[in-house]
Design an enzyme around this catalytic site. Structure first.
Site, PDB file in Angstrom:
ATOM      1  CG  ASP A  82      24.480 -26.513  11.002  1.00  0.00           C
ATOM      2  OD1 ASP A  82      25.411 -25.715  10.786  1.00  0.00           O
ATOM      3  OD2 ASP A  82      23.848 -27.071  10.087  1.00  0.00           O
ATOM      4  CE  LYS A  83      25.861 -18.488  10.213  1.00  0.00           C
ATOM      5  NZ  LYS A  83      26.461 -18.419   8.859  1.00  0.00           N
ATOM      6  CG  HIS A  84      20.416 -21.847   7.525  1.00  0.00           C
ATOM      7  ND1 HIS A  84      20.883 -22.587   6.460  1.00  0.00           N
ATOM      8  CD2 HIS A  84      19.499 -20.991   7.008  1.00  0.00           C
ATOM      9  CE1 HIS A  84      20.276 -22.209   5.346  1.00  0.00           C
ATOM     10  NE2 HIS A  84      19.428 -21.239   5.659  1.00  0.00           N
ATOM     11  CB  SER A  85      23.482 -17.205   7.156  1.00  0.00           C
ATOM     12  OG  SER A  85      23.260 -15.897   6.645  1.00  0.00           O
ATOM     13  CB  THR A 122      28.886 -21.752   2.737  1.00  0.00           C
ATOM     14  OG1 THR A 122      28.299 -20.679   3.494  1.00  0.00           O
ATOM     15  CG2 THR A 122      30.091 -22.273   3.495  1.00  0.00           C
ATOM     16  NE  ARG A 170       8.402 -22.246  -1.596  1.00  0.00           N
ATOM     17  CZ  ARG A 170       9.447 -22.082  -0.791  1.00  0.00           C
ATOM     18  NH1 ARG A 170      10.215 -23.123  -0.470  1.00  0.00           N
ATOM     19  NH2 ARG A 170       9.741 -20.893  -0.319  1.00  0.00           N
ATOM     20  CB  SER A 185      12.411 -24.666   2.346  1.00  0.00           C
ATOM     21  OG  SER A 185      13.499 -24.947   1.482  1.00  0.00           O
ATOM     22  CE  LYS A 189      17.760 -26.952   2.612  1.00  0.00           C
ATOM     23  NZ  LYS A 189      16.416 -26.559   2.166  1.00  0.00           N
ATOM     24  CE  LYS A 190      21.043 -25.641   8.361  1.00  0.00           C
ATOM     25  NZ  LYS A 190      22.490 -25.872   8.145  1.00  0.00           N
TER      26      LYS A 190
END
Length: 449
Positions: A82-85, A122, A170, A185, A189-190
């Site tokens: 996976d990828k996260h931005s 997304t 927060r 955070s 999730k990942k």
């Protein structure tokens, strides 16, 4: 164990051990910690900071506060990647990267989010596609991954519920801008997604959450080290966000550009470079290529052969969208009733843009949310956006505004006029791939290509 004693320990600048953190996270989920107590500990963490071990412990505790996905029985053939931005303006890379990696043999169960602040989400983009289900049941998700190799979906209520409550606290207590809390955070999730490899795209520049290189490097380093410490192999790239990425920003417009990209018809160089390099990084992490040259060759083949486009089409169909979406996306994507070009006020070169303000302007047009309950207008945004270093003649379009009505279009033109700078000499935009961060290596490792 008393909540107030745990708060006192961190308030006084001491280190919390794993039992303290586990107690806190359990209390977030079962409600035994009040809003005030959770807010107090969040503020103490914000002000006193957290060690790497504390951040790893918080990340792991939040990961296991709910469902952790197990893919062993899903009959998936390939590494789970996976990828996260960290978010930017015009950042549609996930839409192209997921099917590219799938076409190269990876499996990409990408859990994405809605728009946050000035950055687009997304899920909001994919929400433009009629019938697309971003919250499928387990059987549908497994089917999508088996047939398409990728599925871009939203976070379920069962996934990292402690993070959901802590983030809401927060958000209203001015404790969002904490690198350890941001790290926990994102990664909780990942990790809950059962990944075997993750690449982080940390944006840096005037359109990014991290507007300085120092801040972006600190965040990227934290993400890589904590993820690795929690058992998830992770690498990161710092990528430039001092201008709109690609030629469009706005939900439906970005989906259309992504489809054109996969067809080989939208090859804006910076967007191409980010997508190719991040995709290649995942192929290396998943053992799908032996070196960077081979990885990039596989990425290019997936694009040029049409295999990446085919995997994108399968994903849309498997998750409820039209089976012929990629053949005629404009038939299905909503379009704005009013379009107006922004003429260049004079001849010269584009030398800069206020990228964050451009993202905020999309929200003013209705393309984003001021509050969580807002309904977005997927039609609005900007297309044909000029790039830094581009030469323009007086009267040539710097961008095209897509708006819901004439008044909104005129307002956007006036506002946008002040957000794009024209100079008398060309200006280099700088590299889009700024820094690479690997576990155990300094974040000052520069892109050499």
């Amino acid at each position: 164990m008393l909540a107030q004693e745990i708060i006192r320990i961190k308030r006084d600048g001491h280190t919390l051990d794993r039992t303290h953190i586990d107690h806190f996270v359990k209390g977030l989920v079962d409600g035994t910690w009040s809003e005030g107590q959770a807010a107090a500990l969040a503020m103490a963490m914000f002000l006193k900071g957290m060690s790497r071990d504390e951040t790893v412990a918080l990340t792991q505790a939040m990961t296991h506060s709910g469902l952790v996905m197990d893919w062993s029985g899903a009959k998936l053939n390939g590494p789970i990647l996976d990828k996260h931005s960290s978010g930017g303006v015009g950042d549609k890379v996930s839409l192209m990267l997921a099917p590219i990696v799938a076409a190269c043999g990876g499996v990409v169960p990408m859990i994405s989010g809605r728009g946050l602040g000035h950055t687009g989400g997304t899920l909001d983009k994919l929400g433009c596609i009629p019938g697309y289900n971003a919250t499928p049941d387990v059987a549908t998700l497994h089917h999508a991954l088996q047939t398409a190799g990728c599925a871009i979906i939203g976070q379920t209520a069962e996934l990292a519920p402690a993070d959901r409550r802590l983030y809401a606290i927060r958000d209203v207590t001015a404790t969002v801008e904490s690198v350890p809390l941001i790290t926990a955070s994102i990664l909780s999730k990942k990790l809950a997604a059962g990944l075997q490899g993750l690449v982080m795209d940390v944006k840096v520049g005037n359109g990014a959450f991290a507007d300085s290189l120092a801040m972006a490097s600190t965040l990227a380093e934290s993400l890589v080290q904590v993820a690795t410490g929690a058992g998830l192999p992770t690498r990161a790239w710092l990528t430039d966000m001092n201008q709109v990425l690609g030629h469009t920003c706005g939900n439906a417009l970005e989906v259309l550009e992504a489809v054109d990209f996969l067809k080989g018809q939208a090859t804006e160089p910076r967007q191409m470079e980010v997508t190719r390099r991040l995709s290649a990084e995942l192929l290396l992490m998943g053992g799908l290529a032996t070196d960077e040259t081979e990885a990039l060759q596989k990425v290019d083949h997936a694009l040029q052969s049409g295999q990446a486009l085919e995997h994108f089409s399968r994903m849309i169909s498997a998750l409820g969208g039209p089976t012929d979406f990629v053949k005629q996306p404009q038939r299905y994507l909503p379009s704005a009733p009013v379009t107006l070009a922004l003429p260049a006020p004079r001849s010269g070169w584009v030398t800069g843009m206020a990228t964050r303000d451009i993202g905020l302007l999309i929200i003013e047009l209705g393309g984003g949310r001021r509050k969580a309950s807002d309904v977005i207008d997927p039609r609005v945004g900007f297309s044909q956006f000029a790039q830094i270093g581009q030469q323009v003649q007086a009267g040539e379009p710097l961008a095209v505004v897509h708006a819901a009505d004439a008044a909104a279009a005129q307002y956007a033109l006036r506002a946008l006029h002040a957000l794009v700078q024209i100079g008398d000499a060309p200006t280099a935009s700088g590299p889009v791939m700024v820094q690479r961060v690997l576990a155990g290596l300094s974040s000052s490792l520069q892109a050499s290509q």
